[in-house]
Design a protein around this motif. Sequence first.
Motif, PDB file in Angstrom:
ATOM      1  N   LEU A 131     -63.249 -24.773 -70.031  1.00 49.60           N
ATOM      2  CA  LEU A 131     -62.612 -23.458 -70.020  1.00 49.60           C
ATOM      3  C   LEU A 131     -61.196 -23.481 -69.464  1.00 49.60           C
ATOM      4  CD1 LEU A 131     -65.719 -21.561 -68.643  1.00 49.60           C
ATOM      5  CD2 LEU A 131     -64.918 -21.539 -71.011  1.00 49.60           C
ATOM      6  N   GLY A 132     -60.848 -24.516 -68.729  1.00 51.33           N
ATOM      7  CA  GLY A 132     -59.506 -24.599 -68.172  1.00 51.33           C
ATOM      8  C   GLY A 132     -59.270 -25.910 -67.458  1.00 51.33           C
ATOM      9  N   HIS A 133     -58.017 -26.358 -67.458  1.00 50.08           N
ATOM     10  CA  HIS A 133     -57.609 -27.606 -66.807  1.00 50.08           C
ATOM     11  C   HIS A 133     -56.362 -27.296 -65.985  1.00 50.08           C
ATOM     12  CE1 HIS A 133     -60.280 -29.455 -69.801  1.00 50.08           C
ATOM     13  NE2 HIS A 133     -59.637 -28.716 -70.690  1.00 50.08           N
ATOM     14  N   PHE A 134     -56.415 -27.564 -64.668  1.00 52.75           N
ATOM     15  CA  PHE A 134     -55.365 -27.108 -63.763  1.00 52.75           C
ATOM     16  C   PHE A 134     -54.914 -28.235 -62.836  1.00 52.75           C
ATOM     17  CE2 PHE A 134     -58.452 -23.754 -64.626  1.00 52.75           C
ATOM     18  CZ  PHE A 134     -57.645 -22.806 -65.232  1.00 52.75           C
ATOM     19  N   PRO A 135     -53.601 -28.354 -62.580  1.00 60.18           N
ATOM     20  CA  PRO A 135     -53.122 -29.334 -61.597  1.00 60.18           C
ATOM     21  C   PRO A 135     -53.690 -29.043 -60.212  1.00 60.18           C
ATOM     22  CG  PRO A 135     -51.309 -28.499 -62.949  1.00 60.18           C
ATOM     23  CD  PRO A 135     -52.505 -27.633 -63.239  1.00 60.18           C
ATOM     24  N   ARG A 136     -53.912 -30.087 -59.435  1.00 63.03           N
ATOM     25  CA  ARG A 136     -54.519 -29.938 -58.117  1.00 63.03           C
ATOM     26  C   ARG A 136     -53.667 -29.083 -57.182  1.00 63.03           C
ATOM     27  NH1 ARG A 136     -58.586 -33.575 -56.515  1.00 63.03           N
ATOM     28  NH2 ARG A 136     -57.846 -33.407 -54.372  1.00 63.03           N
ATOM     29  N   ASP A 137     -52.335 -29.117 -57.362  1.00 63.04           N
ATOM     30  CA  ASP A 137     -51.483 -28.402 -56.414  1.00 63.04           C
ATOM     31  C   ASP A 137     -51.589 -26.895 -56.560  1.00 63.04           C
ATOM     32  OD1 ASP A 137     -49.897 -28.805 -58.941  1.00 63.04           O
ATOM     33  OD2 ASP A 137     -48.476 -27.549 -57.856  1.00 63.04           O
ATOM     34  N   GLU A 138     -52.308 -26.404 -57.586  1.00 60.87           N
ATOM     35  CA  GLU A 138     -52.484 -24.963 -57.750  1.00 60.87           C
ATOM     36  C   GLU A 138     -53.618 -24.408 -56.888  1.00 60.87           C
ATOM     37  OE1 GLU A 138     -52.784 -23.847 -61.822  1.00 60.87           O
ATOM     38  OE2 GLU A 138     -50.864 -24.750 -62.382  1.00 60.87           O
TER      39      GLU A 138
ATOM     40  N   LYS B  52     -59.985 -38.054 -61.552  1.00 65.38           N
ATOM     41  CA  LYS B  52     -59.107 -38.952 -60.808  1.00 65.38           C
ATOM     42  C   LYS B  52     -58.000 -39.507 -61.688  1.00 65.38           C
ATOM     43  CE  LYS B  52     -62.564 -40.481 -57.415  1.00 65.38           C
ATOM     44  NZ  LYS B  52     -63.644 -39.571 -57.814  1.00 65.38           N
ATOM     45  N   GLN B  53     -58.268 -39.657 -62.977  1.00 66.31           N
ATOM     46  CA  GLN B  53     -57.321 -40.305 -63.864  1.00 66.31           C
ATOM     47  C   GLN B  53     -56.022 -39.530 -63.998  1.00 66.31           C
ATOM     48  OE1 GLN B  53     -56.336 -39.409 -67.201  1.00 66.31           O
ATOM     49  NE2 GLN B  53     -55.271 -41.325 -67.650  1.00 66.31           N
ATOM     50  N   ASP B  54     -56.101 -38.204 -64.067  1.00 65.59           N
ATOM     51  CA  ASP B  54     -54.894 -37.404 -64.258  1.00 65.59           C
ATOM     52  C   ASP B  54     -54.686 -36.362 -63.163  1.00 65.59           C
ATOM     53  OD1 ASP B  54     -56.915 -35.647 -64.850  1.00 65.59           O
ATOM     54  OD2 ASP B  54     -56.325 -35.319 -66.937  1.00 65.59           O
ATOM     55  N   ARG B  55     -55.509 -36.384 -62.115  1.00 61.54           N
ATOM     56  CA  ARG B  55     -55.378 -35.465 -60.979  1.00 61.54           C
ATOM     57  C   ARG B  55     -55.418 -34.011 -61.429  1.00 61.54           C
ATOM     58  NH1 ARG B  55     -54.204 -36.958 -56.145  1.00 61.54           N
ATOM     59  NH2 ARG B  55     -53.104 -35.023 -55.697  1.00 61.54           N
ATOM     60  N   MET B  56     -56.283 -33.712 -62.383  1.00 56.85           N
ATOM     61  CA  MET B  56     -56.471 -32.345 -62.833  1.00 56.85           C
ATOM     62  C   MET B  56     -57.825 -31.832 -62.338  1.00 56.85           C
ATOM     63  SD  MET B  56     -53.745 -31.545 -64.587  1.00 56.85           S
ATOM     64  CE  MET B  56     -54.087 -30.270 -65.802  1.00 56.85           C
TER      65      MET B  56
ATOM     66  N   THR C  87     -54.274 -37.003 -48.259  1.00 57.88           N
ATOM     67  CA  THR C  87     -52.880 -37.386 -48.031  1.00 57.88           C
ATOM     68  C   THR C  87     -52.076 -37.302 -49.319  1.00 57.88           C
ATOM     69  OG1 THR C  87     -53.526 -38.854 -46.216  1.00 57.88           O
ATOM     70  CG2 THR C  87     -51.367 -39.229 -47.208  1.00 57.88           C
ATOM     71  N   ASN C  88     -52.644 -37.776 -50.421  1.00 62.41           N
ATOM     72  CA  ASN C  88     -51.954 -37.694 -51.712  1.00 62.41           C
ATOM     73  C   ASN C  88     -51.656 -36.242 -52.079  1.00 62.41           C
ATOM     74  OD1 ASN C  88     -52.221 -40.431 -51.810  1.00 62.41           O
ATOM     75  ND2 ASN C  88     -53.573 -40.494 -53.581  1.00 62.41           N
ATOM     76  N   ASP C  89     -52.653 -35.364 -51.905  1.00 56.94           N
ATOM     77  CA  ASP C  89     -52.451 -33.941 -52.209  1.00 56.94           C
ATOM     78  C   ASP C  89     -51.320 -33.370 -51.357  1.00 56.94           C
ATOM     79  OD1 ASP C  89     -54.484 -33.787 -54.112  1.00 56.94           O
ATOM     80  OD2 ASP C  89     -56.014 -33.291 -52.627  1.00 56.94           O
TER      81      ASP C  89
ATOM     82  N   SER D 222     -55.718 -24.321 -52.972  1.00 56.88           N
ATOM     83  CA  SER D 222     -55.522 -24.490 -51.532  1.00 56.88           C
ATOM     84  C   SER D 222     -56.106 -25.820 -51.081  1.00 56.88           C
ATOM     85  CB  SER D 222     -56.195 -23.344 -50.770  1.00 56.88           C
ATOM     86  OG  SER D 222     -57.616 -23.442 -50.877  1.00 56.88           O
ATOM     87  N   GLN D 223     -55.634 -26.297 -49.921  1.00 54.39           N
ATOM     88  CA  GLN D 223     -56.158 -27.556 -49.395  1.00 54.39           C
ATOM     89  C   GLN D 223     -57.638 -27.427 -49.035  1.00 54.39           C
ATOM     90  OE1 GLN D 223     -54.097 -30.323 -49.488  1.00 54.39           O
ATOM     91  NE2 GLN D 223     -56.081 -31.304 -49.307  1.00 54.39           N
ATOM     92  N   ALA D 224     -58.045 -26.226 -48.596  1.00 50.97           N
ATOM     93  CA  ALA D 224     -59.459 -26.015 -48.273  1.00 50.97           C
ATOM     94  C   ALA D 224     -60.335 -26.173 -49.514  1.00 50.97           C
ATOM     95  CB  ALA D 224     -59.661 -24.631 -47.667  1.00 50.97           C
ATOM     96  N   ALA D 225     -59.870 -25.634 -50.641  1.00 50.11           N
ATOM     97  CA  ALA D 225     -60.633 -25.757 -51.884  1.00 50.11           C
ATOM     98  C   ALA D 225     -60.683 -27.200 -52.343  1.00 50.11           C
ATOM     99  CB  ALA D 225     -60.008 -24.871 -52.961  1.00 50.11           C
ATOM    100  N   LEU D 226     -59.564 -27.907 -52.249  1.00 50.76           N
ATOM    101  CA  LEU D 226     -59.538 -29.308 -52.653  1.00 50.76           C
ATOM    102  C   LEU D 226     -60.430 -30.149 -51.747  1.00 50.76           C
ATOM    103  CD1 LEU D 226     -55.718 -29.774 -53.386  1.00 50.76           C
ATOM    104  CD2 LEU D 226     -57.570 -29.532 -55.056  1.00 50.76           C
ATOM    105  N   TYR D 227     -60.460 -29.792 -50.463  1.00 55.30           N
ATOM    106  CA  TYR D 227     -61.309 -30.529 -49.527  1.00 55.30           C
ATOM    107  C   TYR D 227     -62.783 -30.346 -49.895  1.00 55.30           C
ATOM    108  CZ  TYR D 227     -62.882 -32.508 -45.105  1.00 55.30           C
ATOM    109  OH  TYR D 227     -63.475 -33.299 -44.163  1.00 55.30           O
ATOM    110  N   GLU D 228     -63.152 -29.135 -50.296  1.00 49.27           N
ATOM    111  CA  GLU D 228     -64.552 -28.904 -50.649  1.00 49.27           C
ATOM    112  C   GLU D 228     -64.964 -29.708 -51.869  1.00 49.27           C
ATOM    113  OE1 GLU D 228     -67.861 -25.364 -51.328  1.00 49.27           O
ATOM    114  OE2 GLU D 228     -65.741 -24.831 -51.258  1.00 49.27           O
ATOM    115  N   ILE D 229     -64.102 -29.777 -52.902  1.00 50.82           N
ATOM    116  CA  ILE D 229     -64.480 -30.548 -54.086  1.00 50.82           C
ATOM    117  C   ILE D 229     -64.230 -32.040 -53.891  1.00 50.82           C
ATOM    118  CG2 ILE D 229     -64.157 -28.606 -55.656  1.00 50.82           C
ATOM    119  CD1 ILE D 229     -61.525 -29.934 -56.561  1.00 50.82           C
ATOM    120  N   GLY D 230     -63.724 -32.414 -52.714  1.00 57.38           N
ATOM    121  CA  GLY D 230     -63.634 -33.825 -52.371  1.00 57.38           C
ATOM    122  C   GLY D 230     -64.894 -34.306 -51.683  1.00 57.38           C
ATOM    123  N   SER D 231     -65.987 -33.557 -51.845  1.00 60.10           N
ATOM    124  CA  SER D 231     -67.272 -33.886 -51.222  1.00 60.10           C
ATOM    125  C   SER D 231     -67.621 -35.347 -51.439  1.00 60.10           C
ATOM    126  CB  SER D 231     -68.369 -33.003 -51.829  1.00 60.10           C
ATOM    127  OG  SER D 231     -69.647 -33.445 -51.444  1.00 60.10           O
TER     128      SER D 231
END
Length: 362
Positions: free
Chosen positions: A130-137, A99-103, A206-208, A139-148
């Motif tokens: 192994l890797g750090h990636f911005p959230r916008d990379e 949450k701190q850096d939205r990665m 909404t932020n995403d 899909s919204q479906a993937a972000l929704y799943e890890i927003g469990s």
Amino acid sequence: MHNAKTELGEDIRMSSQKLWGIHMPAEVDTAPIDNHYVGIGWAKAGDLSSLPAEREAFKQALSQAYPDAKDGTIRVWAGTMYRFIHEISVGDLVVYPSKQDRMVNIGRITSDCQYLASDEHPNQRKIEWLGHFPRDEFSQAALYEIGSAVTLFQVRSNAAEFLKRLNPESALNAPEPNIEDDVSASGPEDDDTVTREATNLAKETTNDFIIKRLKNGLSDYDFEYFVAHMLECLGYHARVTAKSGDGGVDVIAHRDELGFEPPIIKVQCKQITDTTGEPDVNQLLGTIGDGEYALFVNLGSYSKPARATERNKSKLRLIDGEQLVEIILENYHKLAPRYRTLLPLRQIYVADVAATRKPGQD
């Protein structure tokens, strides 16, 4: 990193590793990344790793440590603790959305559960990131799943998408979802907790949406005009500088119409969703003189040294993606039609998260 990705791709093709998602509060800052771990709390319960590998034993221990917690909440906590200690295996993979850096951080478990009594999140497992990636990379479906809404969960539906960020040629043999297993492990919590988590998820989605629209729907130069417009919504006069020879200054803002009276605000805009470092911030600071202030705006986050510079420089302000979204939402009714078209939003009311939070909740 290239070698790590290649080895990971080979591991995925040869094994049936699980991919776990974990949530840690924003207050942990970058400690999990810097110190290579993931952790969960419930410190009052002590070290539960010596308990029998039975969920009932975990329920009893947590009930004793948290006598005011509801049965449904205890059931969820016990399932989370049990999974973290007994179901995660060394070599499993983890997605940690910070949450701190939205990665979105992806790593591999390298240790069994360790209990560190002095830590706020004492149940920890070591991680090889192994890797750090911005959230916008993603899909919204993937972000929704890890927003469990739960602290620990297994990533299933979009597992391949996360692993492909490490190695585009890899394919994860993710097992089909076992709904019965998921329900028994997490179960329904009490109404207040479910409401609070649903509110958080709505805000995060909404932020995403807003950040992706600002990243993909505008050119770099158009983004500068958008920032200038937001400053105008806040009561400033703002003008965008010429494309070349701006010395790192993209927008100049001031209170008076002609721009002669201090304070003058020099703004740098970066349409990026990863981390801005101290050198970029110092470059902007180098452009200001007497009666001038520096404002840096990006869609991502800032490094610790950059934030330290902000704390030590009274004439510097750093606005990250989360803060920019807050400004947009507060001033949405003032946006020009072209920007409301870019960011189509509808006002809704959600539960007040702070008002429903209970003392001692993890």
